[in-house]
Design a protein around this motif. Structure first.
Motif, PDB file in Angstrom:
ATOM      1  N   GLY A 265       0.817  -1.213   0.000  1.00 18.85           N
ATOM      2  CA  GLY A 265       0.000   0.000   0.000  1.00 18.85           C
ATOM      3  C   GLY A 265       0.848   1.260   0.000  1.00 18.85           C
ATOM      4  O   GLY A 265       0.551   2.231  -0.707  1.00 18.85           O
ATOM      5  N   ARG A 266       1.903   1.248   0.785  1.00 15.85           N
ATOM      6  CA  ARG A 266       2.804   2.413   0.816  1.00 15.85           C
ATOM      7  C   ARG A 266       3.453   2.636  -0.533  1.00 15.85           C
ATOM      8  O   ARG A 266       3.606   3.776  -0.980  1.00 15.85           O
ATOM      9  N   ALA A 267       3.833   1.553  -1.210  1.00 17.52           N
ATOM     10  CA  ALA A 267       4.465   1.684  -2.525  1.00 17.52           C
ATOM     11  C   ALA A 267       3.497   2.240  -3.560  1.00 17.52           C
ATOM     12  O   ALA A 267       3.868   3.073  -4.403  1.00 17.52           O
ATOM     13  N   MET A 268       2.233   1.796  -3.523  1.00 21.91           N
ATOM     14  CA  MET A 268       1.224   2.326  -4.444  1.00 21.91           C
ATOM     15  C   MET A 268       1.059   3.833  -4.245  1.00 21.91           C
ATOM     16  O   MET A 268       1.005   4.603  -5.221  1.00 21.91           O
ATOM     17  N   ALA A 269       0.960   4.241  -2.981  1.00 25.95           N
ATOM     18  CA  ALA A 269       0.810   5.670  -2.681  1.00 25.95           C
ATOM     19  C   ALA A 269       2.075   6.440  -3.057  1.00 25.95           C
ATOM     20  O   ALA A 269       2.003   7.566  -3.580  1.00 25.95           O
ATOM     21  N   TRP A 270       3.237   5.852  -2.806  1.00 26.43           N
ATOM     22  CA  TRP A 270       4.517   6.511  -3.110  1.00 26.43           C
ATOM     23  C   TRP A 270       4.662   6.745  -4.611  1.00 26.43           C
ATOM     24  O   TRP A 270       5.083   7.824  -5.049  1.00 26.43           O
ATOM     25  N   LEU A 271       4.287   5.768  -5.412  1.00 28.72           N
ATOM     26  CA  LEU A 271       4.386   5.912  -6.862  1.00 28.72           C
ATOM     27  C   LEU A 271       3.415   6.974  -7.372  1.00 28.72           C
ATOM     28  O   LEU A 271       3.733   7.721  -8.304  1.00 28.72           O
ATOM     29  N   HIS A 272       2.254   7.047  -6.768  1.00 28.98           N
ATOM     30  CA  HIS A 272       1.299   8.082  -7.159  1.00 28.98           C
ATOM     31  C   HIS A 272       1.816   9.468  -6.778  1.00 28.98           C
ATOM     32  O   HIS A 272       1.732  10.420  -7.560  1.00 28.98           O
ATOM     33  N   ARG A 273       2.381   9.564  -5.580  1.00 22.82           N
ATOM     34  CA  ARG A 273       2.834  10.860  -5.076  1.00 22.82           C
ATOM     35  C   ARG A 273       4.090  11.350  -5.781  1.00 22.82           C
ATOM     36  O   ARG A 273       4.197  12.520  -6.156  1.00 22.82           O
ATOM     37  N   HIS A 274       5.045  10.449  -5.986  1.00 26.06           N
ATOM     38  CA  HIS A 274       6.336  10.870  -6.535  1.00 26.06           C
ATOM     39  C   HIS A 274       6.416  10.797  -8.055  1.00 26.06           C
ATOM     40  O   HIS A 274       7.217  11.515  -8.674  1.00 26.06           O
ATOM     41  N   HIS A 275       5.623   9.925  -8.678  1.00 29.40           N
ATOM     42  CA  HIS A 275       5.689   9.768 -10.137  1.00 29.40           C
ATOM     43  C   HIS A 275       4.346  10.012 -10.834  1.00 29.40           C
ATOM     44  O   HIS A 275       4.276   9.926 -12.059  1.00 29.40           O
ATOM     45  N   HIS A 276       3.299  10.293 -10.055  1.00 30.08           N
ATOM     46  CA  HIS A 276       1.968  10.559 -10.611  1.00 30.08           C
ATOM     47  C   HIS A 276       1.485   9.407 -11.486  1.00 30.08           C
ATOM     48  O   HIS A 276       0.863   9.618 -12.523  1.00 30.08           O
ATOM     49  N   GLN A 277       1.773   8.196 -11.022  1.00 26.07           N
ATOM     50  CA  GLN A 277       1.387   6.985 -11.742  1.00 26.07           C
ATOM     51  C   GLN A 277       0.377   6.186 -10.927  1.00 26.07           C
ATOM     52  O   GLN A 277       0.522   6.032  -9.709  1.00 26.07           O
ATOM     53  N   VAL A 278      -0.648   5.682 -11.623  1.00 24.62           N
ATOM     54  CA  VAL A 278      -1.609   4.773 -10.995  1.00 24.62           C
ATOM     55  C   VAL A 278      -1.078   3.352 -11.173  1.00 24.62           C
ATOM     56  O   VAL A 278      -0.916   2.876 -12.301  1.00 24.62           O
ATOM     57  N   VAL A 279      -0.789   2.689 -10.056  1.00 26.11           N
ATOM     58  CA  VAL A 279      -0.180   1.356 -10.083  1.00 26.11           C
ATOM     59  C   VAL A 279      -0.967   0.438  -9.149  1.00 26.11           C
ATOM     60  O   VAL A 279      -1.255   0.796  -8.005  1.00 26.11           O
ATOM     61  N   GLU A 280      -1.322  -0.737  -9.647  1.00 29.03           N
ATOM     62  CA  GLU A 280      -2.027  -1.706  -8.810  1.00 29.03           C
ATOM     63  C   GLU A 280      -1.052  -2.396  -7.849  1.00 29.03           C
ATOM     64  O   GLU A 280       0.180  -2.291  -8.007  1.00 29.03           O
ATOM     65  N   GLY A 281      -1.613  -3.111  -6.877  1.00 28.00           N
ATOM     66  CA  GLY A 281      -0.769  -3.730  -5.857  1.00 28.00           C
ATOM     67  C   GLY A 281       0.271  -4.670  -6.425  1.00 28.00           C
ATOM     68  O   GLY A 281       1.440  -4.642  -6.033  1.00 28.00           O
ATOM     69  N   GLY A 282      -0.138  -5.553  -7.359  1.00 30.53           N
ATOM     70  CA  GLY A 282       0.809  -6.491  -7.950  1.00 30.53           C
ATOM     71  C   GLY A 282       1.906  -5.799  -8.727  1.00 30.53           C
ATOM     72  O   GLY A 282       3.031  -6.296  -8.822  1.00 30.53           O
ATOM     73  N   GLY A 283       1.595  -4.628  -9.287  1.00 26.23           N
ATOM     74  CA  GLY A 283       2.596  -3.878 -10.036  1.00 26.23           C
ATOM     75  C   GLY A 283       3.571  -3.136  -9.153  1.00 26.23           C
ATOM     76  O   GLY A 283       4.659  -2.763  -9.593  1.00 26.23           O
ATOM     77  N   ALA A 284       3.193  -2.909  -7.888  1.00 26.56           N
ATOM     78  CA  ALA A 284       3.996  -2.083  -6.987  1.00 26.56           C
ATOM     79  C   ALA A 284       4.949  -2.886  -6.106  1.00 26.56           C
ATOM     80  O   ALA A 284       5.738  -2.303  -5.358  1.00 26.56           O
ATOM     81  N   VAL A 285       4.917  -4.227  -6.173  1.00 25.28           N
ATOM     82  CA  VAL A 285       5.671  -5.021  -5.189  1.00 25.28           C
ATOM     83  C   VAL A 285       7.184  -4.827  -5.309  1.00 25.28           C
ATOM     84  O   VAL A 285       7.902  -4.864  -4.299  1.00 25.28           O
ATOM     85  N   GLY A 286       7.694  -4.627  -6.517  1.00 24.43           N
ATOM     86  CA  GLY A 286       9.132  -4.416  -6.668  1.00 24.43           C
ATOM     87  C   GLY A 286       9.581  -3.128  -6.011  1.00 24.43           C
ATOM     88  O   GLY A 286      10.612  -3.084  -5.309  1.00 24.43           O
ATOM     89  N   VAL A 287       8.819  -2.069  -6.211  1.00 30.65           N
ATOM     90  CA  VAL A 287       9.111  -0.797  -5.550  1.00 30.65           C
ATOM     91  C   VAL A 287       8.951  -0.948  -4.039  1.00 30.65           C
ATOM     92  O   VAL A 287       9.745  -0.397  -3.264  1.00 30.65           O
ATOM     93  N   ALA A 288       7.954  -1.713  -3.615  1.00 34.48           N
ATOM     94  CA  ALA A 288       7.764  -1.959  -2.180  1.00 34.48           C
ATOM     95  C   ALA A 288       8.997  -2.609  -1.564  1.00 34.48           C
ATOM     96  O   ALA A 288       9.424  -2.245  -0.456  1.00 34.48           O
ATOM     97  N   ALA A 289       9.594  -3.569  -2.276  1.00 32.87           N
ATOM     98  CA  ALA A 289      10.786  -4.249  -1.753  1.00 32.87           C
ATOM     99  C   ALA A 289      11.955  -3.274  -1.600  1.00 32.87           C
ATOM    100  O   ALA A 289      12.719  -3.355  -0.628  1.00 32.87           O
ATOM    101  N   LEU A 290      12.092  -2.343  -2.539  1.00 34.50           N
ATOM    102  CA  LEU A 290      13.183  -1.365  -2.458  1.00 34.50           C
ATOM    103  C   LEU A 290      12.918  -0.341  -1.355  1.00 34.50           C
ATOM    104  O   LEU A 290      13.833   0.017  -0.603  1.00 34.50           O
ATOM    105  N   LEU A 291      11.687   0.140  -1.248  1.00 31.80           N
ATOM    106  CA  LEU A 291      11.370   1.107  -0.202  1.00 31.80           C
ATOM    107  C   LEU A 291      11.553   0.505   1.191  1.00 31.80           C
ATOM    108  O   LEU A 291      11.940   1.207   2.134  1.00 31.80           O
TER     109      LEU A 291
END
Length: 325
Positions: A265-291
């Protein structure tokens, strides 16, 4: 049995898919690079024509049907994204497609399946989790004599998915690491086939929702075993690991990473806030691992696959609060 896609398979898929799918951008994430101490490049597959990478494999597979197979029609199971690719191909070829989705398939994905397939698609909702929909679809294929189009356990599907990895290495040939969502295993298998051929020594990590431990259990036991699966924001990553793809991936992956629901959830919100991208949960897991600092990537050049953006507003909006980072 081992299902082993090769870089030749991926190159053939790319030749077919050229002009039929979008070559999505690979762009440096300055905030994620700053946070991790690495040079992080994001593959924005949420910008694909159907909102996810799944179009690549589905088109590559369905368009390879023989005339006889087209006459009999196809059936598939999907958590939502693969179905959109099959529906697109069915409408293009005028092929009857019966599509089974679980009850957990978001309404935004169900609606997109209907829009893309039109009168050529019969959408059926079965059970609550992906494996139940898959079992129903396979039973239907046996009973009706139509072709079952797997979302992952198919050479043409995996090769089609692998074209996004090919694009990443063409755009940035010196990537050191790849961070890729993992569920059934089709995406990461195709990407691995391409990346290991073009960049020997590259480290590839599979990231999954902690609520679905199928790959972790397979890694620990040396084979795929039944596991209990919980609800997750990463609905696209539901379902069991593939044994044939497990055999292919085990000697090639650098490791697996599990991310929690809070981290997704944090990664989905982070991608929206920092990159203005709508990303589903499955799409955000890689960014979640890095964050969440689950991978040591400092000083390395890292490619992260953001695999899809098909998420309901009612699921995304509550995550977009101004608190946190």
């Amino acid at each position: 049995m081992v299902l082993s896609p090769t870089v030749t398979d991926v190159l053939l898929a790319r030749r077919f898919l050229q002009g039929r799918v979008r070559r999505t951008p690979l762009e440096k994430s300055f905030p994620l690079s700053d946070r991790t101490g690495a040079e992080v490049l994001i593959k924005w597959e949420n910008q694909q024509l159907t909102g996810s990478f799944k179009l690549r494999g589905a088109l590559n597979r369905v368009c390879a049907l023989t005339a006889e197979e087209r006459d009999r029609g196809v059936v598939t199971a999907s958590s939502g994204n693969h179905a959109q690719g099959v529906a697109t191909a069915a409408a293009m070829l005028r092929v009857r497609a019966v599509i089974f989705v679980p009850g957990g398939c978001p309404e935004t994905k169900r609606q997109a399946i209907r829009y893309r397939g039109g009168d050529w698609v019969d959408l059926r909702v079965v059970g609550t989790v992906y494996d139940e929909a898959e079992e129903a679809a396979k039973d239907f294929a046996r009973t009706e004599g139509c072709t079952y189009v797997s979302a992952y356990e198919d050479l043409l599907v995996a090769s089609g998915q692998g074209t996004l990895g090919l694009e990443m290495l063409e755009d940035e040939p010196e990537l050191d690491d790849l961070v890729v969502p993992i569920s059934g295993g089709g995406l990461i298998s195709g990407v691995t086939a391409a990346a290991c051929a073009l960049r020997p020594g590259i480290r590839i990590y599979g990231v999954h929702a902690a609520t679905n431990p199928s790959w972790e259990e397979a890694w620990r036991r040396g084979r795929v075993v039944p596991v209990e699966e919980g609800a997750t924001l990463a609905d696209a990553l539901s379902g069991a690991a593939s044994q044939p793809l497990f055999e292919f991936l085990r000697p090639r992956l650098a490791g697996l990473v599990a991310v929690t629901e809070e981290e997704i959830g944090r990664a989905m919100a982070w991608l929206h806030r920092h990159h203005h991208q709508v990303v589903e949960g499955g799409g955000a897991v890689g960014v979640a691992a890095l964050l969440a600092e689950r991978l040591d990537v400092a000083g390395r050049r890292v490619g992260v696959v953001v695999s899809g953006g098909n998420v309901d507003d009612r699921r995304l909006v509550p995550l977009l609060n101004p608190e946190g980072d």
